[in-house]
Design a protein around this motif. Structure first.
Motif, PDB file in Angstrom:
ATOM      1  N   ARG A  25       0.944  -1.147   0.002  1.00 16.81           N
ATOM      2  CA  ARG A  25       0.046  -0.081  -0.055  1.00 16.81           C
ATOM      3  C   ARG A  25       0.619   1.567   0.029  1.00 16.81           C
ATOM      4  O   ARG A  25       0.422   2.383  -0.529  1.00 16.81           O
ATOM      5  CB  ARG A  25      -0.900   0.027   1.137  1.00 16.81           C
ATOM      6  CG  ARG A  25      -2.014  -1.055   1.148  1.00 16.81           C
ATOM      7  CD  ARG A  25      -2.947  -0.647   2.579  1.00 16.81           C
ATOM      8  NE  ARG A  25      -3.943  -1.839   2.485  1.00 16.81           N
ATOM      9  CZ  ARG A  25      -3.968  -2.646   3.531  1.00 16.81           C
ATOM     10  NH1 ARG A  25      -3.038  -2.492   4.435  1.00 16.81           N
ATOM     11  NH2 ARG A  25      -5.080  -3.477   3.621  1.00 16.81           N
ATOM     12  N   ASP A  28       5.897   3.669  -3.425  1.00 22.55           N
ATOM     13  CA  ASP A  28       5.986   4.554  -4.363  1.00 22.55           C
ATOM     14  C   ASP A  28       6.279   3.878  -5.668  1.00 22.55           C
ATOM     15  O   ASP A  28       7.685   3.879  -5.849  1.00 22.55           O
ATOM     16  CB  ASP A  28       6.731   5.935  -4.150  1.00 22.55           C
ATOM     17  CG  ASP A  28       6.795   7.056  -4.982  1.00 22.55           C
ATOM     18  OD1 ASP A  28       5.838   6.946  -5.747  1.00 22.55           O
ATOM     19  OD2 ASP A  28       7.635   7.898  -4.906  1.00 22.55           O
ATOM     20  N   ARG A  34       3.786  -1.614 -12.185  1.00 22.73           N
ATOM     21  CA  ARG A  34       2.811  -2.183 -11.167  1.00 22.73           C
ATOM     22  C   ARG A  34       3.456  -3.024 -10.111  1.00 22.73           C
ATOM     23  O   ARG A  34       4.600  -3.822 -10.521  1.00 22.73           O
ATOM     24  CB  ARG A  34       1.975  -3.206 -11.755  1.00 22.73           C
ATOM     25  CG  ARG A  34       0.943  -2.467 -12.964  1.00 22.73           C
ATOM     26  CD  ARG A  34       0.512  -3.315 -13.933  1.00 22.73           C
ATOM     27  NE  ARG A  34       1.476  -4.033 -14.831  1.00 22.73           N
ATOM     28  CZ  ARG A  34       1.425  -5.157 -15.391  1.00 22.73           C
ATOM     29  NH1 ARG A  34       0.541  -6.421 -14.942  1.00 22.73           N
ATOM     30  NH2 ARG A  34       2.536  -5.605 -16.087  1.00 22.73           N
ATOM     31  N   LEU A  77      -6.749  -3.430 -12.628  1.00 20.51           N
ATOM     32  CA  LEU A  77      -7.309  -3.437 -10.932  1.00 20.51           C
ATOM     33  C   LEU A  77      -6.601  -4.500 -10.139  1.00 20.51           C
ATOM     34  O   LEU A  77      -6.478  -5.683 -10.463  1.00 20.51           O
ATOM     35  CB  LEU A  77      -8.837  -3.736 -11.222  1.00 20.51           C
ATOM     36  CG  LEU A  77      -9.439  -3.824  -9.818  1.00 20.51           C
ATOM     37  CD1 LEU A  77      -9.631  -2.627  -9.216  1.00 20.51           C
ATOM     38  CD2 LEU A  77     -10.915  -4.536 -10.028  1.00 20.51           C
ATOM     39  N   SER A  78      -6.183  -4.194  -8.960  1.00 23.15           N
ATOM     40  CA  SER A  78      -5.447  -5.156  -8.118  1.00 23.15           C
ATOM     41  C   SER A  78      -6.533  -5.964  -7.737  1.00 23.15           C
ATOM     42  O   SER A  78      -7.322  -5.482  -7.056  1.00 23.15           O
ATOM     43  CB  SER A  78      -4.517  -4.418  -7.091  1.00 23.15           C
ATOM     44  OG  SER A  78      -3.881  -3.179  -7.588  1.00 23.15           O
ATOM     45  N   GLU A 106     -10.358   6.587  -0.590  1.00 24.65           N
ATOM     46  CA  GLU A 106      -9.253   6.989  -0.198  1.00 24.65           C
ATOM     47  C   GLU A 106      -8.038   5.950  -0.230  1.00 24.65           C
ATOM     48  O   GLU A 106      -6.995   6.245   0.314  1.00 24.65           O
ATOM     49  CB  GLU A 106      -9.340   7.694   1.288  1.00 24.65           C
ATOM     50  CG  GLU A 106     -10.207   9.037   1.282  1.00 24.65           C
ATOM     51  CD  GLU A 106      -9.703   9.966   0.380  1.00 24.65           C
ATOM     52  OE1 GLU A 106      -8.593  10.258   0.225  1.00 24.65           O
ATOM     53  OE2 GLU A 106     -10.543  10.629  -0.509  1.00 24.65           O
ATOM     54  N   SER A 107      -8.586   4.659  -0.356  1.00 23.29           N
ATOM     55  CA  SER A 107      -7.714   3.460  -0.211  1.00 23.29           C
ATOM     56  C   SER A 107      -7.398   2.886  -1.535  1.00 23.29           C
ATOM     57  O   SER A 107      -8.256   3.133  -2.587  1.00 23.29           O
ATOM     58  CB  SER A 107      -8.531   2.493   0.707  1.00 23.29           C
ATOM     59  OG  SER A 107      -7.684   1.348   0.590  1.00 23.29           O
ATOM     60  N   ASN A 108      -6.165   2.241  -1.722  1.00 25.34           N
ATOM     61  CA  ASN A 108      -5.826   1.623  -2.642  1.00 25.34           C
ATOM     62  C   ASN A 108      -5.826   0.168  -2.512  1.00 25.34           C
ATOM     63  O   ASN A 108      -4.852  -0.584  -3.211  1.00 25.34           O
ATOM     64  CB  ASN A 108      -4.445   2.262  -3.271  1.00 25.34           C
ATOM     65  CG  ASN A 108      -3.246   1.409  -2.361  1.00 25.34           C
ATOM     66  OD1 ASN A 108      -3.602   1.366  -1.297  1.00 25.34           O
ATOM     67  ND2 ASN A 108      -2.037   1.545  -2.921  1.00 25.34           N
ATOM     68  N   ASP A 109      -6.730  -0.520  -1.591  1.00 25.39           N
ATOM     69  CA  ASP A 109      -6.574  -1.900  -1.499  1.00 25.39           C
ATOM     70  C   ASP A 109      -7.181  -2.710  -2.546  1.00 25.39           C
ATOM     71  O   ASP A 109      -8.021  -2.086  -3.455  1.00 25.39           O
ATOM     72  CB  ASP A 109      -7.591  -2.098  -0.196  1.00 25.39           C
ATOM     73  CG  ASP A 109      -7.132  -1.779   1.084  1.00 25.39           C
ATOM     74  OD1 ASP A 109      -6.145  -1.385   0.986  1.00 25.39           O
ATOM     75  OD2 ASP A 109      -8.058  -1.590   2.117  1.00 25.39           O
ATOM     76  N   PRO A 110      -6.684  -3.665  -2.780  1.00 21.84           N
ATOM     77  CA  PRO A 110      -7.254  -4.698  -3.768  1.00 21.84           C
ATOM     78  C   PRO A 110      -8.372  -5.174  -3.487  1.00 21.84           C
ATOM     79  O   PRO A 110      -8.868  -5.140  -2.407  1.00 21.84           O
ATOM     80  CB  PRO A 110      -5.969  -5.709  -3.771  1.00 21.84           C
ATOM     81  CG  PRO A 110      -5.547  -5.975  -2.223  1.00 21.84           C
ATOM     82  CD  PRO A 110      -5.729  -4.247  -1.872  1.00 21.84           C
TER      83      PRO A 110
END
Length: 201
Positions: A25, A28, A34, A77-78, A106-110
Motif C-alpha cells: 500500500r 511509491d 505495477r 485493477l489489483s 481514499e484507499s488503494n486496497d486490492p
C-alpha cells in the motif's frame, strides 16, 4: 519482473501477508509500473507494451457487447487471493460494479479475486511462465470462474485459451485453446466471440 523488495524474514514478528500488504500500500511505484505480491515477495512489473493495450482494448470492446449493467470491466485493477499470499494486477478484470463503487476512495486496497467473474492476462516474453502457472493456479484456487490467457509466446504459436470450472486444487477442469486467427466463443453472461485475428502477433 524485477527483484524482490520485501523478504519473508522482515515479517517474521507478525503475519507475513499483513506486513506485505501494508508495504505494498505504501510503495511509491514508478509511473506505469505495477507492484505485485507473489511467493512472499513484492515484485515490480514493467509497464505494458503497445500490443498489450491493443489486445486489451479489443477484448474489452467485445466483452461489453452483451454484458449486464451490474458488471464492469476494469483495467489494471489489483486483485488478491489472501489465503495464498498472492496479489496480482491483471490486464482486465470483470467485477461487480457495486463492489467497485462501494470501495473506499481514499484507499488503494486490492479487490478480492474470488469476486471476479473473468480475469484476463496477456503475456509478455519475460512473464509468460508466471501467467501460465502461478497466476493460473492462484485464480483457480480463488474460484475465479473464467481465466482468459492470451499468450503470444506459446510454444504452439500465439494462442488464446479460456479456462473454466475452477478446482480447489488450483486447476481448471476445462480449457478451450484457439490459435490466433480462430474465433473464441465466451459463454454467458458475455455471449460473444473474440475475433483473435484482430490481435497483433
Amino acid at each position: 519482473m524485477t527483484a524482490a523488495m520485501v523478504e519473508n524474514d522482515q515479517a517474521s514478528e507478525g503475519r507475513p501477508w499483513d506486513y506485505l500488504l501494508q508495504t505494498w500500500r505504501e510503495l511509491d511505484v514508478p509511473e506505469g509500473w505495477r507492484a505485485e505480491i507473489d511467493e512472499g515477495r513484492i515484485v515490480l512489473v514493467p509497464p505494458f507494451q503497445a500490443y498489450h493495450h491493443a489486445i486489451a482494448g479489443q477484448v474489452q470492446r467485445r466483452l461489453y457487447e452483451n454484458l449486464p449493467e451490474e458488471w464492469g470491466i476494469y483495467q489494471v485493477l489489483s486483485v488478491h487471493a489472501a489465503p495464498l499470499g498472492k496479489l496480482y494486477v491483471p490486464h482486465l478484470v470483470v467485477m461487480p460494479t457495486a463492489l467497485i463503487t462501494a470501495a473506499d476512495p481514499e484507499s488503494n486496497d486490492p479487490m478480492d479475486a474470488s469476486e471476479a467473474l473473468l480475469i484476463v492476462e496477456i503475456t509478455s516474453k519475460g512473464n509468460a511462465r508466471e501467467d501460465r502457472t502461478k497466476k493460473y493456479r492462484a485464480y483457480a484456487r480463488a474460484g475465479v470462474p473464467m481465466y482468459l490467457l492470451i499468450d503470444r509466446f506459446d510454444t504452439r504459436g500465439a494462442m488464446a485459451t479460456l479456462f473454466t470450472e475452477p478446482n480447489e486444487d488450483g486447476t481448471y477442469k476445462r480449457s478451450d485453446p484457439v490459435p490466433f486467427g480462430k474465433p473464441l466463443t465466451l459463454p454467458e453472461p458475455f455471449g460473444t466471440t473474440l475475433l483473435t485475428d484482430e490481435f497483433p502477433v
